[in-house]
Design a protein around this motif. Sequence first.
Motif, PDB file in Angstrom:
ATOM      1  N   THR A 208     -24.451 -13.436  -4.015  1.00  0.00           N
ATOM      2  CA  THR A 208     -23.803 -12.131  -4.078  1.00  0.00           C
ATOM      3  C   THR A 208     -22.551 -12.202  -4.943  1.00  0.00           C
ATOM      4  OG1 THR A 208     -22.526 -12.562  -2.057  1.00  0.00           O
ATOM      5  CG2 THR A 208     -24.656 -11.471  -1.812  1.00  0.00           C
ATOM      6  N   ILE A 209     -22.384 -11.170  -5.781  1.00  0.00           N
ATOM      7  CA  ILE A 209     -21.208 -11.021  -6.635  1.00  0.00           C
ATOM      8  C   ILE A 209     -20.559  -9.690  -6.261  1.00  0.00           C
ATOM      9  CG2 ILE A 209     -20.361 -10.878  -8.998  1.00  0.00           C
ATOM     10  CD1 ILE A 209     -23.012 -12.258  -9.830  1.00  0.00           C
ATOM     11  N   GLU A 210     -19.286  -9.720  -5.879  1.00  0.00           N
ATOM     12  CA  GLU A 210     -18.669  -8.528  -5.318  1.00  0.00           C
ATOM     13  C   GLU A 210     -17.236  -8.339  -5.806  1.00  0.00           C
ATOM     14  OE1 GLU A 210     -19.540  -8.117  -1.035  1.00  0.00           O
ATOM     15  OE2 GLU A 210     -20.367 -10.127  -1.202  1.00  0.00           O
ATOM     16  N   ALA A 211     -16.802  -7.095  -5.758  1.00  0.00           N
ATOM     17  CA  ALA A 211     -15.410  -6.760  -6.064  1.00  0.00           C
ATOM     18  C   ALA A 211     -15.019  -5.542  -5.254  1.00  0.00           C
ATOM     19  CB  ALA A 211     -15.216  -6.477  -7.554  1.00  0.00           C
ATOM     20  N   GLN A 212     -13.774  -5.473  -4.817  1.00  0.00           N
ATOM     21  CA  GLN A 212     -13.261  -4.305  -4.125  1.00  0.00           C
ATOM     22  C   GLN A 212     -11.799  -4.129  -4.508  1.00  0.00           C
ATOM     23  OE1 GLN A 212     -12.623  -4.500   0.090  1.00  0.00           O
ATOM     24  NE2 GLN A 212     -12.557  -6.728   0.129  1.00  0.00           N
ATOM     25  N   GLY A 213     -11.390  -2.882  -4.583  1.00  0.00           N
ATOM     26  CA  GLY A 213     -10.007  -2.618  -4.959  1.00  0.00           C
ATOM     27  C   GLY A 213      -9.510  -1.307  -4.402  1.00  0.00           C
ATOM     28  N   TYR A 214      -8.200  -1.114  -4.437  1.00  0.00           N
ATOM     29  CA  TYR A 214      -7.596   0.115  -3.976  1.00  0.00           C
ATOM     30  C   TYR A 214      -6.348   0.393  -4.803  1.00  0.00           C
ATOM     31  CZ  TYR A 214      -4.032  -2.747  -1.716  1.00  0.00           C
ATOM     32  OH  TYR A 214      -3.018  -3.629  -1.491  1.00  0.00           O
ATOM     33  N   ARG A 215      -5.957   1.653  -4.808  1.00  0.00           N
ATOM     34  CA  ARG A 215      -4.722   2.069  -5.466  1.00  0.00           C
ATOM     35  C   ARG A 215      -4.115   3.208  -4.671  1.00  0.00           C
ATOM     36  NH1 ARG A 215      -0.553   0.277  -8.486  1.00  0.00           N
ATOM     37  NH2 ARG A 215       0.530   2.050  -9.430  1.00  0.00           N
ATOM     38  N   THR A 216      -2.865   3.017  -4.222  1.00  0.00           N
ATOM     39  CA  THR A 216      -2.161   4.061  -3.488  1.00  0.00           C
ATOM     40  C   THR A 216      -1.601   5.085  -4.472  1.00  0.00           C
ATOM     41  OG1 THR A 216      -1.558   2.506  -1.743  1.00  0.00           O
ATOM     42  CG2 THR A 216      -0.269   4.542  -1.892  1.00  0.00           C
ATOM     43  N   LEU A 217      -2.034   6.335  -4.329  1.00  0.00           N
ATOM     44  CA  LEU A 217      -1.578   7.400  -5.221  1.00  0.00           C
ATOM     45  C   LEU A 217      -0.320   8.081  -4.706  1.00  0.00           C
ATOM     46  CD1 LEU A 217      -4.986   9.063  -6.138  1.00  0.00           C
ATOM     47  CD2 LEU A 217      -3.754   7.264  -7.373  1.00  0.00           C
ATOM     48  N   SER A 218      -0.233   8.215  -3.390  1.00  0.00           N
ATOM     49  CA  SER A 218       0.917   8.864  -2.767  1.00  0.00           C
ATOM     50  C   SER A 218       0.946   8.443  -1.313  1.00  0.00           C
ATOM     51  CB  SER A 218       0.815  10.387  -2.893  1.00  0.00           C
ATOM     52  OG  SER A 218      -0.258  10.884  -2.100  1.00  0.00           O
ATOM     53  N   ASP A 219       1.836   9.041  -0.539  1.00  0.00           N
ATOM     54  CA  ASP A 219       1.879   8.722   0.887  1.00  0.00           C
ATOM     55  C   ASP A 219       0.724   9.367   1.645  1.00  0.00           C
ATOM     56  OD1 ASP A 219       2.695  11.321   0.618  1.00  0.00           O
ATOM     57  OD2 ASP A 219       4.424  11.146   1.955  1.00  0.00           O
ATOM     58  N   LYS A 220      -0.144  10.128   0.949  1.00  0.00           N
ATOM     59  CA  LYS A 220      -1.274  10.800   1.598  1.00  0.00           C
ATOM     60  C   LYS A 220      -2.634  10.365   1.060  1.00  0.00           C
ATOM     61  CE  LYS A 220       0.996  13.430   4.475  1.00  0.00           C
ATOM     62  NZ  LYS A 220       0.867  13.194   5.947  1.00  0.00           N
ATOM     63  N   PHE A 221      -2.687   9.806  -0.162  1.00  0.00           N
ATOM     64  CA  PHE A 221      -3.975   9.517  -0.778  1.00  0.00           C
ATOM     65  C   PHE A 221      -4.043   8.081  -1.289  1.00  0.00           C
ATOM     66  CE2 PHE A 221      -3.743  14.125  -1.103  1.00  0.00           C
ATOM     67  CZ  PHE A 221      -5.023  14.497  -0.702  1.00  0.00           C
ATOM     68  N   VAL A 222      -5.212   7.441  -1.040  1.00  0.00           N
ATOM     69  CA  VAL A 222      -5.491   6.095  -1.525  1.00  0.00           C
ATOM     70  C   VAL A 222      -6.875   6.099  -2.166  1.00  0.00           C
ATOM     71  CG1 VAL A 222      -5.789   3.661  -0.918  1.00  0.00           C
ATOM     72  CG2 VAL A 222      -4.119   5.062   0.315  1.00  0.00           C
ATOM     73  N   LEU A 223      -6.980   5.580  -3.405  1.00  0.00           N
ATOM     74  CA  LEU A 223      -8.273   5.426  -4.063  1.00  0.00           C
ATOM     75  C   LEU A 223      -8.917   4.104  -3.636  1.00  0.00           C
ATOM     76  CD1 LEU A 223      -7.707   6.601  -7.755  1.00  0.00           C
ATOM     77  CD2 LEU A 223      -8.914   7.800  -5.920  1.00  0.00           C
ATOM     78  N   ASN A 224     -10.208   4.126  -3.364  1.00  0.00           N
ATOM     79  CA  ASN A 224     -10.970   2.932  -3.001  1.00  0.00           C
ATOM     80  C   ASN A 224     -12.173   2.804  -3.930  1.00  0.00           C
ATOM     81  OD1 ASN A 224      -9.319   2.659  -0.692  1.00  0.00           O
ATOM     82  ND2 ASN A 224     -10.659   4.034   0.455  1.00  0.00           N
ATOM     83  N   ALA A 225     -12.526   1.578  -4.296  1.00  0.00           N
ATOM     84  CA  ALA A 225     -13.716   1.355  -5.117  1.00  0.00           C
ATOM     85  C   ALA A 225     -14.305  -0.007  -4.791  1.00  0.00           C
ATOM     86  CB  ALA A 225     -13.377   1.447  -6.599  1.00  0.00           C
ATOM     87  N   SER A 226     -15.619  -0.144  -4.960  1.00  0.00           N
ATOM     88  CA  SER A 226     -16.273  -1.429  -4.729  1.00  0.00           C
ATOM     89  C   SER A 226     -17.507  -1.546  -5.609  1.00  0.00           C
ATOM     90  CB  SER A 226     -16.667  -1.589  -3.262  1.00  0.00           C
ATOM     91  OG  SER A 226     -17.635  -0.625  -2.888  1.00  0.00           O
ATOM     92  N   LEU A 227     -17.838  -2.781  -5.916  1.00  0.00           N
ATOM     93  CA  LEU A 227     -19.016  -3.110  -6.725  1.00  0.00           C
ATOM     94  C   LEU A 227     -19.702  -4.300  -6.086  1.00  0.00           C
ATOM     95  CD1 LEU A 227     -20.752  -2.947  -9.347  1.00  0.00           C
ATOM     96  CD2 LEU A 227     -19.092  -4.514 -10.380  1.00  0.00           C
TER      97      LEU A 227
END
Length: 381
Positions: A208-227
């Motif tokens: 298995t080859i995997e990646a996951q990440g996040y980015r906090t946009l504000s105190d209300k929203f967080v972006l999530n992504a995974s492959l």
Amino acid sequence: MKHLFTIVFIISLFFHPITKVKAQGCVAIRSFSGCSGGIGGGAVPQQGEWLAGANFRYFKSYKHFRGTHQEKERVANGTEVVNHSYFLDVSVTHSFTNRLYGSVTIPVVYHERSSMYEHGGNPPNGLGERHNTYAYGLADIRVGAGYWLLNPVKHTKGNLAVALGLKFPTGNAKAKDTFYNQGDERNQDVEKAVDQSIQPGDGGLGVTIEAQGYRTLSDKFVLNASLYYLVNPRETNGTMTIFGTSELSVPDQYAIRIGATYLSPVHGLSFYLGMRDEGIPATDLVGGSDGFRRPGYVISVEPGVNYAAGNFIASLNVPVAIERNRTQSYQDKKATAATGEYRHGDAAFADYLINASLVFRLGGKSAPMRHDTPMIEFDQQ
């Protein structure tokens, strides 16, 4: 068996770290998530910390597709194949440092498959009667190790983790059950391997080859992504299809997920909305691609809700399919080239998936799960 499975699920709700999802239907996408070390922002697990929990999933597949075309007549005529599939994953993740972590996942499955074509043939040309076949037990165990590329102490707004893992062929890839109305004699019962979509395992050792990440946009929203990508070098597993025309393939699979988490004013409560694309390719990256497989993909809209309290977090996600595509397989393409007649098999898909998990966090030096740093739900197929 269903009652026993429910009891086991309730007991094991305390043993799973990260939400996982299985794609819906006869496109037999297995569930894997070796890269399960993630909690966003300052709540990234610290050295010595453990995540433990359980994840339960269910779907009913019954709508047939050939390409993106839905064959609605299958349901109208009563010849559809119906799969009821239940999945339970028990997992543990340990942070060796604040960046390096490892995980082990032990999955258990239970499947019921109802069809006519496997029990004498679909009307009007066949004399089939609707019967069920079953498969259950231990599936393929996964282990993995991941690493956060940025120091989570210094980089609290965003991070990216990569991971490698192994998928072991611990699940039965030769499960059998009784099929009816077989052979030349009416009502002849035979025992054969069940369909690929309900086999507990695929019979191959995978990477298995995997990646996951996040980015906090504000105190209300967080972006999530995974492959996620599973490399299955083995071509076939030695199990024949019910009609003896081919061995079952050991296919690659993939999943891509991106979305955003909204942190509500209610302490501990957050909401997720995203898109996911998961599937099985017609050809593999490594090794041959022959054997029977149903390649295809599902694109879904994925709403979810999370609730964190102290060291616990509960999640419920319900991916809803917006595009289902049973693509042309390697064998379909070979048959088309050999005969000059276009060949394209079908597959049944579900409308939605129910996915619930509960996570418990213990040990280490980090604080309890915080409302402002939601868990990255790295769920794979």
